[in-house]
Design a protein around this motif. Structure first.
Motif, PDB file in Angstrom:
ATOM      1  N   GLY A 199       4.096  -2.039   5.777  1.00 20.94           N
ATOM      2  CA  GLY A 199       3.685  -0.634   5.802  1.00 20.94           C
ATOM      3  C   GLY A 199       4.050   0.086   7.086  1.00 20.94           C
ATOM      4  N   VAL A 200       3.983  -0.611   8.215  1.00 23.85           N
ATOM      5  CA  VAL A 200       4.328   0.048   9.483  1.00 23.85           C
ATOM      6  C   VAL A 200       5.814   0.359   9.575  1.00 23.85           C
ATOM      7  CG1 VAL A 200       2.386  -0.983  10.713  1.00 23.85           C
ATOM      8  CG2 VAL A 200       4.607  -2.110  10.780  1.00 23.85           C
ATOM      9  N   LEU A 201       6.620  -0.284   8.748  1.00 21.24           N
ATOM     10  CA  LEU A 201       8.065  -0.055   8.755  1.00 21.24           C
ATOM     11  C   LEU A 201       8.504   1.046   7.791  1.00 21.24           C
ATOM     12  CD1 LEU A 201       9.206  -3.795   8.717  1.00 21.24           C
ATOM     13  CD2 LEU A 201       9.040  -2.280  10.703  1.00 21.24           C
ATOM     14  N   LEU A 202       7.654   1.360   6.829  1.00 22.43           N
ATOM     15  CA  LEU A 202       8.017   2.330   5.793  1.00 22.43           C
ATOM     16  C   LEU A 202       7.874   3.755   6.316  1.00 22.43           C
ATOM     17  CD1 LEU A 202       6.220   0.668   2.760  1.00 22.43           C
ATOM     18  CD2 LEU A 202       8.654   0.551   3.331  1.00 22.43           C
ATOM     19  N   ARG A 203       8.903   4.556   6.115  1.00 21.78           N
ATOM     20  CA  ARG A 203       8.888   5.940   6.589  1.00 21.78           C
ATOM     21  C   ARG A 203       8.682   6.952   5.461  1.00 21.78           C
ATOM     22  NH1 ARG A 203       7.362   4.194  10.747  1.00 21.78           N
ATOM     23  NH2 ARG A 203       8.771   3.263  12.220  1.00 21.78           N
ATOM     24  N   ASN A 204       9.136   6.602   4.270  1.00 14.59           N
ATOM     25  CA  ASN A 204       9.036   7.503   3.127  1.00 14.59           C
ATOM     26  C   ASN A 204       7.584   7.574   2.662  1.00 14.59           C
ATOM     27  OD1 ASN A 204       8.873   8.131   0.213  1.00 14.59           O
ATOM     28  ND2 ASN A 204      11.089   8.359   0.397  1.00 14.59           N
ATOM     29  N   PRO A 205       6.986   8.776   2.643  1.00 16.92           N
ATOM     30  CA  PRO A 205       5.570   8.904   2.251  1.00 16.92           C
ATOM     31  C   PRO A 205       5.276   8.401   0.838  1.00 16.92           C
ATOM     32  CG  PRO A 205       6.379  10.952   3.221  1.00 16.92           C
ATOM     33  CD  PRO A 205       7.554  10.048   3.061  1.00 16.92           C
ATOM     34  N   GLU A 206       6.205   8.622  -0.085  1.00 19.06           N
ATOM     35  CA  GLU A 206       5.985   8.158  -1.459  1.00 19.06           C
ATOM     36  C   GLU A 206       5.973   6.637  -1.522  1.00 19.06           C
ATOM     37  OE1 GLU A 206       8.827   9.962  -4.090  1.00 19.06           O
ATOM     38  OE2 GLU A 206       8.288  11.986  -3.436  1.00 19.06           O
ATOM     39  N   THR A 207       6.876   6.019  -0.785  1.00 19.91           N
ATOM     40  CA  THR A 207       6.931   4.557  -0.757  1.00 19.91           C
ATOM     41  C   THR A 207       5.679   3.995  -0.096  1.00 19.91           C
ATOM     42  OG1 THR A 207       9.343   4.664  -0.633  1.00 19.91           O
ATOM     43  CG2 THR A 207       8.324   2.570  -0.054  1.00 19.91           C
ATOM     44  N   ARG A 208       5.267   4.604   0.996  1.00 18.81           N
ATOM     45  CA  ARG A 208       4.043   4.163   1.670  1.00 18.81           C
ATOM     46  C   ARG A 208       2.841   4.269   0.734  1.00 18.81           C
ATOM     47  NH1 ARG A 208       4.167   4.557   7.845  1.00 18.81           N
ATOM     48  NH2 ARG A 208       1.948   4.228   7.560  1.00 18.81           N
ATOM     49  N   ALA A 209       2.790   5.360  -0.029  1.00 20.76           N
ATOM     50  CA  ALA A 209       1.683   5.557  -0.966  1.00 20.76           C
ATOM     51  C   ALA A 209       1.687   4.478  -2.050  1.00 20.76           C
ATOM     52  CB  ALA A 209       1.765   6.943  -1.595  1.00 20.76           C
ATOM     53  N   ARG A 210       2.867   4.121  -2.515  1.00 24.29           N
ATOM     54  CA  ARG A 210       2.971   3.094  -3.570  1.00 24.29           C
ATOM     55  C   ARG A 210       2.470   1.749  -3.058  1.00 24.29           C
ATOM     56  NH1 ARG A 210       2.732   3.692  -8.840  1.00 24.29           N
ATOM     57  NH2 ARG A 210       4.328   2.578  -9.955  1.00 24.29           N
ATOM     58  N   TYR A 211       2.828   1.408  -1.813  1.00 24.49           N
ATOM     59  CA  TYR A 211       2.374   0.138  -1.247  1.00 24.49           C
ATOM     60  C   TYR A 211       0.889   0.185  -0.886  1.00 24.49           C
ATOM     61  CZ  TYR A 211       6.913  -1.995  -1.594  1.00 24.49           C
ATOM     62  OH  TYR A 211       8.078  -2.541  -2.100  1.00 24.49           O
ATOM     63  N   ALA A 212       0.378   1.364  -0.550  1.00 22.07           N
ATOM     64  CA  ALA A 212      -1.068   1.520  -0.335  1.00 22.07           C
ATOM     65  C   ALA A 212      -1.804   1.297  -1.657  1.00 22.07           C
ATOM     66  CB  ALA A 212      -1.379   2.897   0.234  1.00 22.07           C
ATOM     67  N   GLU A 213      -1.224   1.793  -2.743  1.00 17.61           N
ATOM     68  CA  GLU A 213      -1.791   1.574  -4.076  1.00 17.61           C
ATOM     69  C   GLU A 213      -1.776   0.084  -4.420  1.00 17.61           C
ATOM     70  OE1 GLU A 213      -0.917   3.028  -8.679  1.00 17.61           O
ATOM     71  OE2 GLU A 213       0.246   3.907  -7.038  1.00 17.61           O
ATOM     72  N   LEU A 214      -0.679  -0.593  -4.067  1.00 18.18           N
ATOM     73  CA  LEU A 214      -0.586  -2.035  -4.290  1.00 18.18           C
ATOM     74  C   LEU A 214      -1.670  -2.762  -3.500  1.00 18.18           C
ATOM     75  CD1 LEU A 214       0.794  -4.618  -5.338  1.00 18.18           C
ATOM     76  CD2 LEU A 214       2.384  -4.428  -3.404  1.00 18.18           C
ATOM     77  N   ARG A 215      -1.855  -2.362  -2.251  1.00 14.16           N
ATOM     78  CA  ARG A 215      -2.882  -2.992  -1.411  1.00 14.16           C
ATOM     79  C   ARG A 215      -4.270  -2.828  -2.042  1.00 14.16           C
ATOM     80  NH1 ARG A 215      -3.605  -3.315   4.850  1.00 14.16           N
ATOM     81  NH2 ARG A 215      -5.778  -3.970   4.920  1.00 14.16           N
ATOM     82  N   SER A 216      -4.567  -1.645  -2.531  1.00 13.84           N
ATOM     83  CA  SER A 216      -5.865  -1.411  -3.179  1.00 13.84           C
ATOM     84  C   SER A 216      -6.038  -2.296  -4.410  1.00 13.84           C
ATOM     85  CB  SER A 216      -5.999   0.058  -3.579  1.00 13.84           C
ATOM     86  OG  SER A 216      -6.027   0.870  -2.445  1.00 13.84           O
ATOM     87  N   ALA A 217      -4.976  -2.435  -5.177  1.00 15.05           N
ATOM     88  CA  ALA A 217      -5.040  -3.279  -6.374  1.00 15.05           C
ATOM     89  C   ALA A 217      -5.281  -4.736  -5.988  1.00 15.05           C
ATOM     90  CB  ALA A 217      -3.754  -3.141  -7.179  1.00 15.05           C
ATOM     91  N   ILE A 218      -4.614  -5.184  -4.947  1.00 10.73           N
ATOM     92  CA  ILE A 218      -4.792  -6.568  -4.503  1.00 10.73           C
ATOM     93  C   ILE A 218      -6.213  -6.775  -3.993  1.00 10.73           C
ATOM     94  CG2 ILE A 218      -4.076  -8.248  -2.748  1.00 10.73           C
ATOM     95  CD1 ILE A 218      -1.211  -7.099  -3.201  1.00 10.73           C
TER      96      ILE A 218
END
Length: 150
Positions: A19-38
């Protein structure tokens, strides 16, 4: 896909590092969603590709083994195998194994390995009845060519 408590903890750490490497807000949001699911213990189908990406990156780079040891690596490799990318790789390995089983009873005359490119290798097996060429690379294992009666 359900994720156990041990795997949850490890994957969450990997998502945080990515996540600290991701710059695209949409991509960051998708991985934040993944984190919540996990964190909830279950990853929906539409996020399995992202889970596979996180695990593939950590497993291929050696990061997961370096940080969590062999046990952590094995646990996350099992989770990876349940993702679409992991399932595809396992299917490719089974297909290669099945093709090699067809060589039983044949006399092996020559085996050679060639470097095709970075991280990509070709294995050619010549028998008294055929020649089979395998490819091993980042995409997995696969039969590249079979020639009979050569």
């Amino acid at each position: 896909m359900k994720i156990g408590a041990t795997e949850q903890e490890l994957v969450i750490q990997e998502i945080g590092a990515l996540g600290v490497l991701l710059r695209n807000p949409e991509t960051r949001a998708r991985y934040a969603e993944l984190r919540s699911a996990i964190e909830a213990g279950e990853v929906p189908d539409e996020l399995l590709g992202h889970l596979g990406n996180v695990l593939e990156l950590g497993l291929e780079s050696g990061r997961i083994r370096n940080l969590y040891g062999a046990d952590g690596e094995q646990a996350l490799a099992r989770v990876f195998q349940r993702t679409p990318a992991g399932s595809e790789r396992a299917a490719g390995a089974r297909e290669v194994t099945d093709a090699l089983a067809g060589l039983r009873g044949q006399r092996i005359e020559d085996i050679s390995i060639s470097a095709v490119g970075p991280g990509s290798y070709g294995i050619t097996i010549d028998t008294d009845r055929c020649q089979i060429t395998l490819r091993l690379d980042r995409a997995g294992a696969r039969v590249e060519n079979v020639a009979v009666g050569i």
